[in-house]
Design a protein around this motif. Structure first.
Motif, short mmCIF file in Angstrom:
data_model
loop_
_atom_site.label_atom_id
_atom_site.label_comp_id
_atom_site.label_asym_id
_atom_site.label_seq_id
_atom_site.Cartn_x
_atom_site.Cartn_y
_atom_site.Cartn_z
N PHE A 81 0.83 -1.20 0.00
CA PHE A 81 0.00 0.00 0.00
C PHE A 81 0.86 1.25 0.00
O PHE A 81 2.02 1.23 0.41
CB PHE A 81 -0.89 0.02 1.23
N GLN A 83 0.35 3.81 1.97
CA GLN A 83 0.64 4.01 3.38
C GLN A 83 1.28 2.73 3.89
O GLN A 83 0.92 1.65 3.47
CB GLN A 83 -0.63 4.28 4.20
N TYR A 84 2.20 2.87 4.83
CA TYR A 84 2.89 1.68 5.33
C TYR A 84 1.91 0.91 6.19
O TYR A 84 1.64 1.27 7.31
CB TYR A 84 4.11 2.08 6.14
N SER A 85 1.36 -0.16 5.64
CA SER A 85 0.32 -0.88 6.35
C SER A 85 0.92 -1.96 7.23
O SER A 85 0.82 -3.13 6.93
CB SER A 85 -0.65 -1.49 5.36
N LEU A 86 1.58 -1.52 8.31
CA LEU A 86 2.20 -2.49 9.21
C LEU A 86 1.28 -2.71 10.41
O LEU A 86 0.53 -1.82 10.78
CB LEU A 86 3.54 -1.97 9.69
N TYR A 87 1.38 -3.91 11.00
CA TYR A 87 0.59 -4.16 12.19
C TYR A 87 1.28 -3.51 13.38
O TYR A 87 2.43 -3.79 13.66
CB TYR A 87 0.45 -5.67 12.42
N PRO A 88 0.58 -2.60 14.06
CA PRO A 88 1.19 -1.95 15.22
C PRO A 88 1.37 -2.98 16.34
O PRO A 88 0.78 -4.05 16.28
CB PRO A 88 0.17 -0.88 15.60
N THR A 89 2.16 -2.63 17.31
CA THR A 89 2.43 -3.47 18.48
C THR A 89 3.10 -4.80 18.13
O THR A 89 3.22 -5.67 18.96
CB THR A 89 1.16 -3.80 19.31
N MET A 90 3.55 -4.98 16.89
CA MET A 90 4.28 -6.20 16.56
C MET A 90 5.68 -5.82 16.08
O MET A 90 5.89 -4.75 15.54
CB MET A 90 3.55 -6.97 15.45
N PHE A 98 4.27 -12.78 9.49
CA PHE A 98 2.82 -12.96 9.60
C PHE A 98 2.16 -13.66 8.41
O PHE A 98 1.42 -14.62 8.60
CB PHE A 98 2.13 -11.61 9.87
N PRO A 99 2.41 -13.24 7.18
CA PRO A 99 1.73 -13.91 6.05
C PRO A 99 2.11 -15.38 5.94
O PRO A 99 1.36 -16.18 5.39
CB PRO A 99 2.21 -13.15 4.81
N LYS A 132 10.11 -2.67 17.28
CA LYS A 132 8.66 -2.48 17.13
C LYS A 132 8.43 -1.55 15.94
O LYS A 132 9.20 -0.61 15.71
CB LYS A 132 8.09 -1.83 18.40
N ARG A 135 8.60 2.39 15.86
CA ARG A 135 9.86 3.14 16.00
C ARG A 135 10.69 3.11 14.73
O ARG A 135 11.90 3.20 14.79
CB ARG A 135 10.67 2.55 17.14
N ARG A 148 7.08 -7.75 3.50
CA ARG A 148 5.97 -8.64 3.80
C ARG A 148 5.38 -9.21 2.52
O ARG A 148 4.75 -10.27 2.53
CB ARG A 148 4.90 -7.88 4.59
N TYR B 199 -6.83 0.46 5.36
CA TYR B 199 -5.83 -0.35 4.67
C TYR B 199 -5.19 -1.39 5.58
O TYR B 199 -4.67 -2.38 5.11
CB TYR B 199 -4.78 0.52 3.97
N LEU B 200 -5.24 -1.15 6.90
CA LEU B 200 -4.72 -2.17 7.81
C LEU B 200 -5.53 -3.45 7.70
O LEU B 200 -5.00 -4.55 7.68
CB LEU B 200 -4.74 -1.66 9.25
N ALA B 203 -4.84 -5.05 4.28
CA ALA B 203 -3.57 -5.77 4.27
C ALA B 203 -3.75 -7.11 4.98
O ALA B 203 -3.26 -8.14 4.51
CB ALA B 203 -2.49 -4.95 4.97
N ASP B 207 -3.25 -10.85 3.59
CA ASP B 207 -2.31 -11.75 4.27
C ASP B 207 -3.00 -12.97 4.86
O ASP B 207 -2.39 -13.74 5.58
CB ASP B 207 -1.60 -11.00 5.40
#
Lengths: 355, 306
Positions: A81, A83-90, A98-99, A132, A135, A148, B199-200, B203, B207
């Motif tokens: 995407f 926007q950086y569609s990263l899972y927060p808190t991971m 993850f995938p 994380k 950061r 990913r 988008y989260l 995604a 996935d």
């Protein structure tokens, strides 16, 4: 990897037509770039292919088989995407892994670790694996998003302007890395951008979209040298292509409001048309056209000269720095083998070069 | 340049009041009110909590040291009130969190008229607790209230009298409090949910993430800070609960719903007028609330840091 085919895709949002009858094929292992301004329907096309959006008409085929009824997960695509569609808190590692941990594919832990490490090395984020995601800097986040996508072997990579949120330097280096990775993996990639430089540098083939219509699909070289219409001609190339209303008479192409006249013997030209000349095809210092320097833009690697001739101004690009000064009268030449002609509707007029 | 100084003196001559003076004109009334209504009572009650003062006698306050605190903390009845308050706070805040968050998850999907529904749901929160207490008293009424009817009792014979039965009265108050304040939790959760970018989830869908993962890893962490703020606010309010309970049960039957704040009111104003002792109790409640808030805030910061 797979090839992807779109057949007559159309899509409407609340009375706004986003895509009209879009058809094209991305070959197995090909890097295909969709180029167009904001709102042209590039992202919608990607989302339809991914299954995030349902088309109103037409069909999406992977390897010849329709996937229209399949969910995004079943289509086995990777999506990067804007926007950086990263899972927060991971952590970065967990995001990348993850995938692979999906119950739909059963991979053991050593294989997961191997693939994640490999992808991280390719993208030079190996040292960030335990960090994380909150950061990370923007560039690092987008690397992780791309990571990913590449840890698994999806059938297609879909990238929605992945570089446009990065600063210029990062964009350039990540662009080069993306190209390396794609060429090495031979992955079928569909890349969306509004940046013509990205399109020209990355693509095996470019599709130019405008207001939901696919205007031209061709290799970068043909997009640049044989633009199908004025819109495509203006979409690629910096500085922009010079365009002048012109006429054809007495065996010469004559630019309106200007003394510029180019002897050109051939038949297919109408009386009135638009003449297109790329800036690099205007050579100062030689030739029999006359003008004076209206502006000098030295960019280091190259210099852009604005040459005034009559009431029109031409852009000319020469390499390196120049000695030309403002107001200086000069002569210049136009490469007559590289002229572009467009009719009143803006479509390209193909003329045989018979001189 | 020459016009500039002349211009500026001219403007100064016109403006009689300086910025500083205007600032003070606006601040002073607020400051006076704050001092009279908040700051002074705060310190005066702290002083009174160490005396045997009673507001209806003419006797001046006599310093008794920690006697009031000792008496309150050694009173088993008082510990019971605290336990009741704790149970009330736990039940009502817990249910409000579950119901509020649940409603937010439902209302986050936009449907026709979802704006109106959201507004309607917020109405209880805007009512006065005393009014809410009074009409819930009617709803719970064993002979004509609608509550029992909705539970399936068609005749008042054998139907529970919620407000007059010892172990039901606290639940009755909890249910009313939940009805009134779940919308508040919902409102905060809703704003948290709406801030999560689509988008989260997209995604995650690509996935092949399960919906449990999407909830656990995307929804919950993003809403958690706001949810905890809602819980913090509600806990503080629950410990201070007074008007709703006073309006519904007045602490009864017996002392089944005698919350600390209700008892405090009784001690200070209803017949007893033990101002000094009541002040001491108020300070004990304050210390308890500060302690609980600190635990919450520490957790909140931990969550924010990730």
């Amino acid at each position: 990897m797979a090839n992807v085919e779109l057949r007559g895709i159309s899509k409407r949002f609340r009375g706004v037509t986003a895509l009209r009858d879009v058809s094209f094929t991305v070959a197995d292992g090909e890097f295909f770039v969709l180029l167009g301004p904001t709102g042209a329907g590039k992202t919608t096309t990607l989302r339809v292919i991914a299954g995030l959006e349902k088309q109103d008409g037409g069909s999406v085929l992977f390897d010849g088989g329709a996937v229209d009824s399949r969910s995004p997960a079943e289509r086995d695509v990777a999506f990067v995407f804007q926007q950086y569609s990263l899972y927060p808190t991971m952590t970065v590692f967990d995001n990348l892994a993850f995938p692979l941990r999906s119950p739909l594919r059963k991979l053991d832990n050593t294989e997961i670790t191997r693939r994640v490490t490999e992808a991280a090395e390719k993208l030079r984020i190996g040292h960030l694996l335990q960090r994380k995601t909150e950061r990370l800097s923007g560039g690092e986040m987008q690397r992780v998003s791309i990571g990913r996508a590449i840890v698994r072997q999806p059938r297609v990579f879909l990238m929605d302007e992945p570089l446009s949120n990065l600063d210029a330097k990062l964009r350039e280096s990540l662009r080069v890395e993306l190209e390396h990775i794609q060429k090495k993996q031979q992955s079928t990639t569909l890349f969306v951008t509004h940046d013509q430089v990205e399109a020209l540098t990355l693509a095996d083939r470019i599709g130019v979209l405008r207001e939901g219509k696919l205007i031209q699909v061709a290799a970068p070289r043909d997009i640049y040298d044989k633009p199908a219409n004025l819109f495509v001609a203006q979409s690629v190339g910096t500085p922009r292509i010079n365009l002048f209303p012109s006429t054809y008479s007495d065996g010469s192409v004559r630019v309106a409001d200007s003394p510029i006249a180019l002897p050109f013997s051939q038949n297919g030209l109408p009386v009135h048309f638009t003449l297109g000349v790329r800036a690099e095809d205007v050579t100062p210092g030689q030739g029999d056209q006359r003008g004076e320097i209206a502006l000098v833009e030295p960019l280091g690697v190259e210099t852009i000269l604005h040459i005034r001739s009559g009431d029109v101004t031409l852009l000319s690009m020469v390499s390196g720095m120049t000695h030309y000064r403002l107001g200086e009268a000069i002569s210049f030449g136009i490469d007559q083998d590289r002229l572009h002609f467009f009719d009143a509707k803006g479509d390209r007029i193909d003329v045989e070069q018979g001189r | 340049m020459t016009a500039f100084p002349a211009d500026s003196t001219g403007r100064q001559g016109q403006r009689q009041i300086s910025d500083r003076a205007i600032k003070w004109i606006f601040i002073t009334p607020t400051l006076i009110l704050l001092i009279l209504l908040n700051i002074f009572p705060l310190f005066y009650s702290l002083y009174l909590s160490f005396t045997d003062f009673s507001a209806i006698t003419k006797d001046p306050p006599v310093w008794v040291g920690f006697a009031n605190f000792g008496k309150l903390l050694n009173d088993p009845q008082m510990w019971k009130y605290f336990a009741t308050t704790g149970r009330f706070a736990f039940l009502s805040v817990g249910l409000q969190t579950l119901i509020g968050f649940g409603m937010a998850l439902i209302l986050r999907e936009k449907f026709n008229g979802s704006g109106i529904v959201t507004t309607l749901i917020l109405i209880p929160m805007m009512l006065s607790p005393v009014v809410v207490g009074l009409f819930w008293k009617l709803i719970y009424n064993p002979s004509f209230g609608i509550f029992n009817y909705l539970l399936g009792y068609t005749s008042p014979v054998g139907a529970p009298d919620w407000l007059a039965t010892g172990n039901l009265a606290l639940w009755a108050v909890v249910i009313t409090d939940v009805w009134m304040w779940s919308p508040f939790v919902m409102l905060l959760c809703l704003s948290g949910l709406n801030a999560i970018p689509d988008y989260l989830y997209e995604a995650a869908a690509i996935d092949r993430a399960s919906s449990w993962f999407q909830f656990r890893r995307i929804t919950l962490p993003q809403v958690m800070p706001l949810l905890l703020i809602a819980v913090l606010f509600r806990t503080i309010e629950a410990f201070k609960s007074f008007d709703l309970v006073m309006g519904m049960t007045g602490g009864g039957p017996g002392d089944a719903t005698e919350l600390v704040a209700v008892n405090l009111y009784r001690m200070a104003f209803q017949g007893q007028w033990r101002t000094g002792q009541a002040s001491a109790l108020a300070y004990i409640v304050l210390i308890v609330i500060i302690a609980i808030s600190n635990v919450y805030i520490r957790n909140l910061n931990k969550i924010r840091e990730g």
